[in-house]
Design an enzyme around this catalytic site. Sequence first.
Site, mmCIF file in Angstrom:
data_model
loop_
_atom_site.group_PDB
_atom_site.id
_atom_site.type_symbol
_atom_site.label_atom_id
_atom_site.label_comp_id
_atom_site.label_asym_id
_atom_site.label_seq_id
_atom_site.Cartn_x
_atom_site.Cartn_y
_atom_site.Cartn_z
ATOM 1 N N SER A 144 52.086 -21.442 -42.366
ATOM 2 C CA SER A 144 50.517 -20.527 -42.404
ATOM 3 C C SER A 144 49.550 -20.616 -41.442
ATOM 4 C CB SER A 144 50.763 -21.158 -43.849
ATOM 5 O OG SER A 144 48.762 -20.937 -43.712
ATOM 6 N N GLY A 198 46.189 -23.552 -52.563
ATOM 7 C CA GLY A 198 45.626 -23.580 -51.585
ATOM 8 C C GLY A 198 45.255 -22.876 -50.269
ATOM 9 N N ASP A 199 46.702 -22.309 -49.780
ATOM 10 C CA ASP A 199 47.368 -21.661 -48.667
ATOM 11 C C ASP A 199 48.312 -20.419 -49.094
ATOM 12 O OD1 ASP A 199 47.113 -20.072 -46.276
ATOM 13 O OD2 ASP A 199 47.763 -22.233 -45.347
ATOM 14 N N LEU A 200 48.572 -19.935 -50.440
ATOM 15 C CA LEU A 200 48.799 -19.894 -50.945
ATOM 16 C C LEU A 200 49.548 -17.677 -50.561
ATOM 17 C CD1 LEU A 200 51.224 -20.350 -53.211
ATOM 18 C CD2 LEU A 200 50.469 -19.875 -55.214
ATOM 19 N N ASN A 220 54.394 -19.030 -47.197
ATOM 20 C CA ASN A 220 53.946 -20.806 -48.057
ATOM 21 C C ASN A 220 54.775 -19.631 -49.242
ATOM 22 O OD1 ASN A 220 53.160 -21.368 -45.764
ATOM 23 N ND2 ASN A 220 50.894 -21.316 -46.430
#
Length: 281
Positions: free
Chosen positions: A11, A185-187, A191
Amino acid sequence: MSWPDSPHKGSPANGLSRGPSPRSLSTTGGVVVVKRSGDPVATRAEAAGLRWLADTGTVRVPEVRGHDDTWLVVDRVVEGRPGREAAVAFRPCAGRSARRRGARVRRAATRRARGRVHRARPRCATSPAPTGRAGTRSTRVLPYLRRAVDQGTVRPGEASVVERLCETAAGTVPGRPEAPARLHGDLWSGNVLWGADGQVWLIDPAAHGGHRETDLAMLRLFGCPHLERVLDGYRERAPLADGWADRVGVHQLFPLLVHAVLFGRSYAEQALAAARAALAR
């Protein structure tokens, strides 16, 4: 040992992806992905986040095989093609409350990791996610707005748009009260892996407890195959509060400002547009 050519993608906002690219390694137990990081906090936080999300039983993540302060070893997901049935069954954010045993450990790991901008890990809440003005200002939006202004990505005269949003009801997340969900949280789409097994898998989390709409807004921000089917399937099993679509821009403001700090003016313009749109409603 052999090294396949297509390891999991990293990411752009995740700390582990800033070092050497992860590599896949064939072992007697199968194929694993080996990631190296110069930041022991990031390694521990990712391992803890993967296990925390896996504990829900609703989010599929690679199993953690081991880690230390430098290395993280997880199972490799064999990738296939995005499919409509998999999209409908996909649960982007876990329905299980973040207020469970082990959440305190994740909160400590993510709090230590917050000092480095490129990971942009928010605090892992074990009480309802901050929806009021104080929570929005102090922990998420305004710290990155200040960074963006300091580096010249956001002009001082423009910052007032975001500041006004944080001072108004439009800058909160209304709706029925609910406990924080376990979020990736980092979608972003890099990812999200569409497995050859017909399932959707998540990698490289910046896991924390928060509002369910946050992960969904992140998916829309950076795109996802069959996104409308993903959202329809999710809302059928876990309905969202009325007006959720109007709050997407509010949820996107934080990642847009983080990306403005990291990657420049184009993200700042998107953040300002999102703030203006929210104020206009």
